[in-house]
Design an enzyme around this catalytic site. Sequence first.
Site, PDB file in Angstrom:
ATOM      1  N   CYS A 142      52.148 167.459  55.963  1.00  0.00           N
ATOM      2  CA  CYS A 142      52.014 168.491  54.842  1.00  0.00           C
ATOM      3  C   CYS A 142      51.822 168.012  53.543  1.00  0.00           C
ATOM      4  O   CYS A 142      51.925 166.729  53.428  1.00  0.00           O
ATOM      5  CB  CYS A 142      52.974 169.398  55.033  1.00  0.00           C
ATOM      6  SG  CYS A 142      54.412 169.233  53.922  1.00  0.00           S
ATOM      7  N   THR A 146      24.737 170.083  42.346  1.00  0.00           N
ATOM      8  CA  THR A 146      23.545 168.976  42.197  1.00  0.00           C
ATOM      9  C   THR A 146      23.973 168.171  43.307  1.00  0.00           C
ATOM     10  O   THR A 146      25.224 167.777  43.711  1.00  0.00           O
ATOM     11  CB  THR A 146      23.785 168.094  40.936  1.00  0.00           C
ATOM     12  OG1 THR A 146      23.644 168.829  39.920  1.00  0.00           O
ATOM     13  CG2 THR A 146      22.959 166.833  41.033  1.00  0.00           C
TER      14      THR A 146
END
Lengths: 377, 357
Positions: free
Chosen positions: A319, A235
């Site tokens: 990270c 959607t």
Amino acid sequence: MSVYLDHAATTPIFDVALDAMQIALRKVGNPSSLHTEGRSTRKDVEDAREIIAKAVGCLPSEVIFTGSGTEADNAAIKGLFWKSGKKVIVISSIEHHAVLDPARWLVEHEGAELIEIPVNKSGVIDLDFLKELISKRGSEIALISVMHSNNETGVIQPIGDVVKLAGDIPVHTDAVQSFTKAPLSYKELGLTSMALSGHKVGGPHGIGALILRRAYEIPALLHGGGQEREIRSGTLNAPSIVAFAAAVASHQYRAEEVEKLRERFETGLAASVPDAYINGVSADRLPGIVNVTFPGTQSDSLLLLMDSENVSCSTGAACSAGVHRPSHVLLAMGHTEITAQSSLRFSLGANSTEADVDFALSVLPTVIARGRAANQK
Amino acid sequence: MKIIAAMSGGVDSAVAAARAVEAGHEVIGVHLALASNPQKYRSGARGCCTIEDSHDARRAADKIGIPFYIWDMAEEFHDGVVENFLAEYAAGRTPNPCLRCNEKIKFAAVLDRAKAMGFDGVVTGHYARTEIGPMGKTLHRAVDPLKDQSYVLAVLTTEQINGAIFPLGDTEKVDIRIEAEARGLAVAQKPDSHDICFVPSGDNAGWLRDRLGSEVGPIVDQSGRKIGEHNGAYTYTIGQRKGLGLSVAAPDGSPRFVLKIEPVTNTVVVGAREDLAVNKLFGEKTIWCGPAVGADPLRGFVQVRAHGAPLDCTYFFDGQRLIAELDEPLLGIANGQAMVIYDGDRVVGSATICESA
């Protein structure tokens, strides 16, 4: 006072975007529904699509809304690879992980061969390398991906030249940082595909766009209701799409003003920390990004100290555990691991002011002195 | 004061940070990443260095309302703790990596960095107390004898103790969990860490074998007669009785124990229980946690294991080595273990055992 100098990570949402989003959030109607409410939401989405299309110089049908810039990059890299049936992926050595990691994933799982285009000390790709590569192995190349400008250094890449050299080879560019900040025309560049993101341009999070040449269909990552040329089912996120377009249409980013602020910062920096140097300084750069190496420091210490002085900046790369690793971008530009980890990125945005710049400059000498002391051991 | 709270992601360091904030300090939370690849040392289980632990630490900092950062100490940890651990075993000694971590990382690398950055000290969730008296700031046992960690902190110099804050030493662990619950800290019921944080699965012998190899060597009795074989001498511990797999029984049929590990010849020496007994310990690399001790004999206690009993002794420093004469003989002492001297509950200092008699 607190100063936000991390606009390359994300920008504050523009008021016009927030207002448009609130109105859209209150509306009911799935843009795929056929009734009055559905058509009304659909109209909002299509108006937004035309705004984005106009801003990047493409056709409205070439705009495919995605959940993020990363999703757009993934769809392009994997999609162009699978469509081609060829094995060689060519990217620059300074790509964002949103391009680098899907390319590496294709090497590990789909038998791809990855070739990285080196950059010079200023962080600009080596076109001669690319030219020679194409002349030798052009027929094997599935796609070429070179970012429009680098997210860590702001250095703008010669995409027009890449497309010319590529000939028939599809070319993708990650234009997430450049969009609204540097001249950018999908059509004039002759690209196959391009990735954009909403939250880097004063829009909301969770919305991006893949610009993909008309009638050029690629395998989908998401399958479902067939939205967005069946390339991106799901959607449509109408409130975010509308807000994204509102941010873009407002033209609040004044490149020449931001560039003046950057110059003010760089001049002040040279005076307060004379041995600091700017990465990519001699290259054509985005107006708002300054990547600075402070010799004899560790960037995670500097970030903590800047943060405690209420100045937000970035180490450029992180990270998932939050451990700072040396930037592959700076390493590619010839940095050592040590100097790469002595660098900070400051990024200015549409709402940055001279006072912001001056405040950041005022705290820098103390921060750098402490950062150096902390690095002595 | 401006202080760094070292936050492991466990309940103790979270409560310690919260108490430091309440005491009026300006606190910044720091999680130490001890492996460059967070999955490297331990995955899924409890440990010091998983992504999950850094997340828990971050959420505790959020709850307490303090800034939070991750410091990459992987290189320092590898060089100062893991390599040392391997080298000590390879040399036939039995090291305690937690002591080394406190000595080289938490109260050295971290404290030094904190001070250089303008902070006054480091707060941790260790169970120990400090007192300020005529001798300055001194290190003492925690009130909870089961959790007391003064042993693994006995490598701190006076200067390091001056920069350390241990807010938990006056409380029993069970009450820390209750307090964490009351403070709304999600880690309130998180299990305690144990074993060695960088040894996954807790299989110390297997971990050592993978790194040091498993060269077969002889097991001999005290006369030098070969009575068995082993797969790597360093996987044995002095005093070990089980798992020797000896085919030849002792003449009197009594059990045999590991007496000595000789790394150069890769030999394990076994003998009777009474041969394990020692009355005197000699330690090198002495560290004083307060005023230095001289050659005049003093009465006190020596402790040789993290949760071992304090043993009555007479101790002195001969200028080179710390010497403890035990009132009662002690069994199963390995070189490499730390001997920590206490005067009542005050930590006098520590040394690494290099000889026993």
